[in-house]
Write a protein that holds these residues in place. Structure first.
Motif: not given
Lengths: 471, 471
Positions: B94-109
């Motif tokens: 899975l080494e190429r399926v490695a993105a951070i798709r999203g960060v939602y600080p308000t949701e702590n997600v």
């Protein structure tokens, strides 16, 4: 393959191996549910006294394919505990399998049998100087086995998680009548598939939970409660972020209350003391539980000042006594009772990603207004993204006037929730009420996996048939 | 039913639908594991770039019954990522399926793809002013998909839970090649069986996790670290209770260190600064992460005084700088490296109910002493009841001298753990190393349920065959 009713022949068969004391005529309470939408039927009611008797009942039912309906406190809101059609079931009530088997304060662990009432579990933890944080309106009646089977939520989720997060291990009778001995007291155990979490939230369709190992927590050294008036839901969310940045896990509850809810309360339950002279459009109930060295009232005062500076509040009340804390909570907790007296056209236990709540409320109100002359009371566990978004008739009208609009309102709200990545059953479960919603909104790949798991663990289809998945 | 190797015909077939860039010759690192107990085989290595390519690979493997071996960071310690016999597998890294798709600080997600390295996930959370608390020695190499597939533990479990507790939703490719879209950002969602927790900890035998929604937390306002000398393990446990009574969730880590571990470190890694002039028999590393208004050093000093009064400690060191904090952690974290240089006869990743730890250590030492002239280094996550109880040869001898005693030592330790209601794999999982242990110690009813679930979701038996359950 069809199921057979729990008829006289089946009853006679069971009486050969189980003592007469296990059986009792079914009083009406076993056949009713809180919202009064269904009445159930019962072929035979059994009140086993221990896990071996539960196992014997399930084994016998499996032999002749009789449906088994596990029964806890009967407080579920989606009909999971009621079978109103099909062959009359064997109802297995856990009310006598209700002991606290052990408390281990050093380990922060308590083992309770499924029939223990939630409030009794809380009390046993308190007696040991610990906290069992699952807390919900029905806690004086609901039983822990049912709480786990439905993965109950409530007001403590923000800090401590859902029922699922509070359980370390289970003892359960599987659909073939065998007993899984999984009452682990371990915090870490990576030996195979997570059968525990599969049974939790399965609403009795994969087996009967008979006992559980529960997590306890340190009791906060000091607690404080406040009501802050907020200009709008976005401000409420920003206030929650601010509170957590300052106090971390010290924020124990964060509940949204709408002006509509306060007005319903004033109209229907005038004995409940209103906190504000004029109900604000929105306010939040904040509870802190802090460790030594921090004063909750001071912390709330500091939070209020910081919120005021950022225009996140325009006023607030910080409880100055235990009596005031209880009074603030009474406001929050009696809103559902006021709602029931008015009678909702349609109630929705929904969740959306927290950052999308303001958009959901605005858009939901717009959609509902387009459907007719309704009032919305939107309240609940804002910190979990879980709102009870309930739609009521205009003053002077009753829900009976809108029966034929119920589905239109429900689908309009649920379609919106679904389009925003939300859930149409945040904490109440599927039961029988939402089977169709699950089919409509659920991921088809997950649904197929669920059906495969159900068929694998309950090939005869006897465990609570028709709940969660179509029978 | 037998499986077929991922041979040239299969490779040619795949190349018709997937681009050449997906395939690469398998370097040795894909065929090795950290303990060097097995070397693996590989029919074909695929490095898909997105979930659709993962799905296409699994679908193709299902069509012709080729085994699929999901591959993360390769840091697993129980051989779950290595197939050394049977038909050569399709390795899906899975080494190429490695993105951070999203960060939602308000949701702590935060949403991360499976191939994201754990340290990168931590860094992305930190950049958003948040904490992702999963932390373990291999975090610079391990990938989050593997962490979830093995339900990884580490040093943050005491406060924040295992990997399972840090996940809100998953995207995964099931064994038939279909994609489950379950990347929920919801804190509450009671719509059906808990497929998420079934895949977490299944070690790739029920599907391939391709992305996950992860929980973030507020960063503590201040952190402090201390080493307290304790007279014995019981005192360490009492000290933990005392710390939690005073500081609640503020206790972020509580690690037991044995004198033997400090001596190994002095011998093998003399560059690591020893905290004590003479290694005490037992000490604990305590970490606090506190909210505003509390000073961690003061809190540690207060805890020390209270512990001293109760004879729970005889001395301690409170870190006075970030450098000292790092130095204390280096002591704890380099112990496994020193262990590896010495070479264990048998290593055990066990857990027992926390209150039984002193009894386990005393009885374990007695049993091991009865088996030969060994040294025990017992250390780890005391607050979780999880110890690494590792048995080493006497000075001047090597593990090679004891190869024929390895099983006797292992079973003696595991029998003891099992008799005390413990787990023989607390945080490392089953993989291939502990399949026999699971059969020996596992609950037979749970094992049957696991087999039924495996057969239901992976009827062809292609997903990581031989891991967790015998193929």
């Amino acid at each position: 393959m069809t199921l057979n009713p729990a008829d006289d022949t089946f009853a006679a068969r069971l009486r050969q191996t189980l003592p007469e004391a296990v059986f009792r005529p079914a009083e009406p309470r076993y056949l009713e549910e809180p919202r009064g939408r269904w009445s159930g039927q019962c072929g035979l009611l059994a009140l086993p006294r221990n896990v071996d008797e539960v196992a014997a009942l399930v084994r016998a039912a499996a032999e002749v394919r009789v449906p088994v309906l596990p029964y806890g406190g009967g407080t579920g809101l989606v009909g999971g505990q009621i079978m109103s059609d099909g062959p009359a079931p064997l109802i297995v009530s856990l009310e006598r399998v209700a002991a606290i088997r052990g408390v281990y304060p050093t380990e922060n662990v308590l083992i309770a049998e499924a029939g223990a009432i939630l409030a009794e579990v809380q009390a046993a933890a308190a007696e040991a100087g610990r906290l069992f944080p699952l807390s919900l309106a029905a806690e004086g009646t609901a039983r822990i086995g049912g709480n786990l089977s439905t993965n109950a939520g409530g007001t403590g989720v923000l800090r401590y998680g859902n029922a699922r997060d509070l359980c370390l291990g289970l003892e359960a009778v599987l659909p073939d009548g065998r007993i899984w001995h999984g009452l682990s007291r371990l915090r870490k155990d990576n030996t195979g598939y997570d059968l525990r979490d599969l049974l939790i939230g399965a609403e009795g369709t994969l087996g009967i939970i008979t006992a559980a190992t529960l997590k306890l927590f340190s009791r906060p050294a000091g607690e404080g409660t406040a009501l802050f008036v907020v200009p709008d839901p976005q401000a409420a969310i920003d206030l929650l972020s601010l509170a957590r940045d300052r106090l971390g896990e010290g924020v124990s509850a964060f509940e949204l209350i709408a002006g509509q809810g306060l007005r319903f309360l004033a109209d229907e339950l005038p004995d409940i003391r209103q906190p504000f002279a004029t109900p604000p459009d929105w306010c939040v109930l904040i509870e802190l539980g802090l460790s030594r060295g921090l004063d909750p009232e001071e912390a709330l005062a500091g939070l209020f000042e910081a919120a005021l500076e950022r225009d996140l509040t325009s006023g607030g009340l910080i409880a100055q006594s235990e009596g005031q804390r209880a009074a603030f909570w009474a406001v929050r907790e009696q809103i559902p009772a006021a709602n029931r007296r008015i009678g909702a056209v349609s109630s929705h236990d929904i969740s959306v990603p927290i950052s999308r709540i303001p958009e959901f409320i605005a858009e939901g109100d717009r959609i509902v207004a387009g459907l007719g002359d309704f009032r919305v009371n939107c309240f609940g566990h804002l910190g979990d993204g879980n709102l009870h978004y309930n739609v009521f008739p205009a003053p002077g009208r009753s829900k009976a006037d809108h029966v034929n609009q119920r589905d239109a309102v429900k689908y309009a709200v649920h379609d919106l929730v679904h389009s925003m990545g939300g859930s149409v059953s945040a904490e109440h479960g599927i039961g029988r009420l939402k089977v169709e919603d699950l089919e409509r909104y659920g991921d088809p790949v997950k649904l197929d996996a669920m059906r495969a798991i159900k068929a694998a663990l309950d090939p005869l289809g006897i465990m609570n048939p028709g709940a969660v998945l179509r029978a």
